[in-house]
Design a protein around this motif. Structure first.
Motif, mmCIF file in Angstrom:
data_model
loop_
_atom_site.group_PDB
_atom_site.id
_atom_site.type_symbol
_atom_site.label_atom_id
_atom_site.label_comp_id
_atom_site.label_asym_id
_atom_site.label_seq_id
_atom_site.Cartn_x
_atom_site.Cartn_y
_atom_site.Cartn_z
ATOM 1 N N LEU A 137 45.487 34.403 46.624
ATOM 2 C CA LEU A 137 44.387 34.493 45.700
ATOM 3 C C LEU A 137 44.351 35.465 44.988
ATOM 4 C CD1 LEU A 137 41.151 33.608 48.291
ATOM 5 C CD2 LEU A 137 42.951 31.924 47.073
ATOM 6 N N ARG A 138 44.738 36.726 45.366
ATOM 7 C CA ARG A 138 44.974 37.729 44.441
ATOM 8 C C ARG A 138 45.913 37.517 43.255
ATOM 9 N NH1 ARG A 138 44.963 41.235 47.810
ATOM 10 N NH2 ARG A 138 47.194 41.785 47.969
ATOM 11 N N LEU A 139 47.117 36.909 43.880
ATOM 12 C CA LEU A 139 48.079 36.611 42.733
ATOM 13 C C LEU A 139 47.668 35.507 41.842
ATOM 14 C CD1 LEU A 139 51.123 36.616 45.336
ATOM 15 C CD2 LEU A 139 50.878 38.414 43.530
ATOM 16 N N GLN A 140 47.218 34.780 42.256
ATOM 17 C CA GLN A 140 46.590 33.628 41.504
ATOM 18 C C GLN A 140 45.713 34.044 40.174
ATOM 19 O OE1 GLN A 140 44.216 30.845 43.542
ATOM 20 N NE2 GLN A 140 44.368 29.167 42.355
ATOM 21 N N ASP A 141 44.795 34.941 40.812
ATOM 22 C CA ASP A 141 43.976 35.415 39.552
ATOM 23 C C ASP A 141 44.554 36.402 38.539
ATOM 24 O OD1 ASP A 141 41.846 33.933 40.588
ATOM 25 O OD2 ASP A 141 41.031 35.961 41.795
ATOM 26 N N THR A 142 45.337 37.351 38.893
ATOM 27 C CA THR A 142 46.235 38.491 38.360
ATOM 28 C C THR A 142 47.215 37.951 37.456
ATOM 29 O OG1 THR A 142 45.799 40.197 40.117
ATOM 30 C CG2 THR A 142 47.555 40.475 38.532
ATOM 31 N N LEU A 302 48.144 43.739 31.681
ATOM 32 C CA LEU A 302 49.438 44.442 31.544
ATOM 33 C C LEU A 302 50.404 43.984 32.557
ATOM 34 C CD1 LEU A 302 48.063 48.085 31.009
ATOM 35 C CD2 LEU A 302 49.488 47.056 29.543
ATOM 36 N N CYS A 303 49.649 43.599 33.742
ATOM 37 C CA CYS A 303 50.798 43.017 34.859
ATOM 38 C C CYS A 303 51.430 41.758 34.475
ATOM 39 C CB CYS A 303 49.819 42.785 36.077
ATOM 40 S SG CYS A 303 49.225 44.272 36.871
ATOM 41 N N ARG A 304 50.687 41.035 33.548
ATOM 42 C CA ARG A 304 51.196 39.786 32.973
ATOM 43 C C ARG A 304 52.133 40.057 31.816
ATOM 44 N NH1 ARG A 304 45.705 37.903 33.693
ATOM 45 N NH2 ARG A 304 45.126 38.303 31.752
ATOM 46 N N GLY A 305 52.166 41.135 31.303
ATOM 47 C CA GLY A 305 52.711 41.495 30.283
ATOM 48 C C GLY A 305 52.271 41.475 28.820
ATOM 49 N N THR A 508 46.860 59.474 32.458
ATOM 50 C CA THR A 508 47.818 59.114 33.713
ATOM 51 C C THR A 508 47.341 58.099 34.657
ATOM 52 O OG1 THR A 508 47.250 60.949 34.960
ATOM 53 C CG2 THR A 508 49.041 61.140 33.410
ATOM 54 N N ARG A 509 45.904 57.719 34.513
ATOM 55 C CA ARG A 509 45.380 56.836 35.387
ATOM 56 C C ARG A 509 46.522 55.585 35.481
ATOM 57 N NH1 ARG A 509 40.825 55.709 38.543
ATOM 58 N NH2 ARG A 509 40.047 53.658 38.567
ATOM 59 N N HIS A 510 46.936 55.244 36.760
ATOM 60 C CA HIS A 510 47.955 54.150 36.771
ATOM 61 C C HIS A 510 47.515 53.215 37.945
ATOM 62 C CE1 HIS A 510 49.334 57.570 39.140
ATOM 63 N NE2 HIS A 510 49.921 56.573 39.778
ATOM 64 N N ALA A 511 48.311 52.173 38.055
ATOM 65 C CA ALA A 511 48.377 51.110 39.104
ATOM 66 C C ALA A 511 49.490 50.435 39.315
ATOM 67 C CB ALA A 511 47.206 50.120 38.920
ATOM 68 N N ALA A 512 49.908 50.056 40.483
ATOM 69 C CA ALA A 512 51.140 49.076 41.004
ATOM 70 C C ALA A 512 50.760 47.801 40.892
ATOM 71 C CB ALA A 512 51.625 49.638 42.014
ATOM 72 N N CYS A 513 51.050 46.937 39.937
ATOM 73 C CA CYS A 513 50.715 45.525 39.955
ATOM 74 C C CYS A 513 51.162 45.002 41.244
ATOM 75 C CB CYS A 513 51.539 44.789 38.728
ATOM 76 S SG CYS A 513 50.739 45.612 37.265
#
Length: 544
Positions: A137-142, A302-305, A508-513
């Motif tokens: 479900l998370r992948l579906q939204d992101t 950003l995760c989607r480019g 520098t606040r960051h995340a791992a997609c």
């Protein structure tokens, strides 16, 4: 009972699965489950062969006696007049039928059940199944994927395509329903219904799916659509009590809304009567700038480019180069390849900085001790698990293997920073839809106890190795500035979390997609302030 050799192999394989929960948080550990399942199938086939062999013996016995009794009953007295026939009849009924009974009652399930019992203690739990469902479900939204795309397995970079069944879609819908997530409940129940209508065979029926679907739509405030699906349900099952009650309730609520709308319209007409209509609305499209978009949206974009792009002027100042860190003797003859990824904050990538052999050794050391990844709790100053970080990690010390020591020394030689006060090398493997939502690596001013137990000050810098390529997703993104760094096996990225003044760099606040397709392995080194006094002298102002 002596265990077969495949069972002994299985037991040795299962020793590595000491932590029998949170499988969904690490693809690396989930691979062991495939071998477990393969061994279970082997055991099942052995059981089937044993059952088939038993049935074949029974069948041969039945065929033989069928022929014999057919002949004997045509002339019973004449048949039994032969003393051998009379003897054999006594023998069959007294002994052979007893043997047949023992054969039929013999239990061939022992090996399979024993094997299954051994393996069951290492099986994924309900938490794993729910976690994997929530990941989808998370992948579906992101990544803005529709249910049909996921159900057909048509994802970018997929090598092993696999379709979801009606029951799979229904299960996802039920997980969402349990979480009161009626939006996803509708999407997946609708997909289950679509596949049923396309003729897919399933033990589930349309009535069950429509029951969930209509209720999920009602919970989202769409009474008319909820009523339509309820009517479809009643066409299939006119005696469905809940649906009959829902139909009456939905019709009553719709009637109530219509009356309310008519009353509101009359009041509006009375207020507007006699007044000149001078309203000429000029629609102005308020185009949101990237900085005003909520962080969650920026992160997903950003995760989607998507998101902002660096201006050509800024881009022209980014370079790639051969780097020897001020003529470090180790790199004078063989400088490393360095490439600028972003300017503010300054993020650099080192190319071909860790070999395949080193990567495999690090993974080999880490895999047996992978545990659910932790985050720093600002309240307690201690590490704890969190739902927003879906991965497993392990910590490797420099003294346990020369490869770890060698890698630590390489980081020191390239950054010029002291490694003795740095944290151990952390190795992480991401799970189904594995991610790490936006966070800071350094401790903020409102976290006075951050890293207090280490006694080495704040995290001055981060070094991040990418130890695998990822087919889709899995980028490291910086939502505040719009930077996105893709995982590339054998490379590493480096940035400072603190300014030279010791103040935190909030950009520098960051995340791992989330990992959409593939298996993401990383390892990182968090470098601390202590020991850097002469290596990175303090600046004269806060943001220097």
């Amino acid at each position: 009972m002596e265990l077969p050799c495949w069972c002994l192999l299985l037991l040795s394989c299962l020793e590595s699965l000491s932590a029998n929960n949170d499988f969904f948080t690490s693809i690396g550990q989930m691979t062991d489950l495939l071998y477990t399942e393969k061994d279970l199938v082997t055991s099942l086939k052995d059981y089937i062969r044993a059952e088939e062999n038993k049935l074949e013996q029974v069948k041969r016995w039945a065929d033989k006696l069928d022929s014999l009794t057919s002949t004997a009953t045509q002339d019973p007295e004449g048949f039994l007049g032969h003393p051998v026939n009379a003897f054999k009849l006594m023998k069959r009924l007294n002994t052979e039928w007893g043997n047949l009974e023992s054969l039929v009652l013999s239990d061939t399930t022992d090996g399979f059940i024993s094997n299954l019992t051994i393996q069951r203690q290492y099986f994924p739990t309900d938490e794993d199944q729910t976690g994997a469902a929530k990941a989808l479900l998370r992948l579906q939204d992101t990544y803005k994927l529709d249910a049909n795309t996921i159900s057909t397995g048509d994802l970018p970079g997929v090598k092993h395509k696999n379709r979801m069944t009606v029951e799979d879609c229904y299960e996802l819908g039920k997980v969402a329903y349990t979480e009161a997530d009626y939006y996803h409940t509708e999407l997946w129940m609708a997909q289950a219904l679509r596949q049923l209508e396309e003729g897919e065979e399933s033990p589930l029926d349309k009535v069950t799916v429509l029951d969930y679907l209509s209720y999920a739509i009602y919970q989202q405030g769409e009474l008319e659509r909820a009523l339509d699906y309820t009517k479809k349900l009643l066409q299939l099952d006119p005696e469905h009590q809940r649906a009959k009650g829902n139909q009456k309730y939905f019709e009553y609520q719709l009637e109530k809304e219509e009356k309310k709308e008519k009353t509101t319209e009359k009041e509006t007409e009375q207020q507007d009567r006699g007044k000149r209509d001078t309203t000429q609305t000029k629609k102005k499209k308020s185009q949101k700038t990237f900085s005003l978009i909520p962080e969650r949206k920026k992160y997903e974009m950003l995760c989607r480019g998507e998101g902002i792009r660096m201006t050509p002027r800024r881009q022209s100042k980014l370079f790639c180069r051969y780097y020897d860190n001020k003529h470090n003797p180790k790199f004078v003859l063989g400088p490393v390849k360095q490439q600028d990824e972003w300017d503010r904050p300054y993020i650099v990538r080192y190319i071909d900085i860790i070999s395949d052999e080193e990567i495999e050794k690090i993974k080999q050391l880490a895999k047996p001790r992978l545990r659910r990844a932790t985050v720093h709790d600002p309240q307690t100053g201690k590490l704890t698990t969190a739902q927003y970080r879906v991965s497993k990690s392990a910590w490797l010390t420099s003294y346990e293997d020369p490869v770890v020591e060698k890698i630590n020394q390489r980081i020191e030689d390239l950054t010029g920073l002291e490694m003795d006060t740095a944290e151990e090398l952390q190795v992480a493997n991401y799970g189904v839809g594995g991610q790490y939502e936006p966070h800071f690596d350094f401790g903020r001013k409102d976290e006075p106890d951050a890293f207090k137990e280490l006694g080495t000050g704040n995290r001055i810098a981060t070094w991040l190795f990418y130890m695998s390529d990822v087919s889709a997703g899995g980028a490291t993104v910086f939502p505040d500035v719009g930077a996105s760094v893709g995982p590339q096996k054998g490379t590493a990225v480096f940035w400072y979390n603190l300014f030279a003044s010791g103040e935190g760099d909030y950009s520098t606040r960051h995340a791992a997609c989330p990992v959409l397709v593939g298996n993401k392995w990383v390892s990182n080194k968090w470098i601390h302030e202590r020991g850097q006094e002469w290596r990175r002298p303090c600046g004269l102002n806060e943001t220097e």
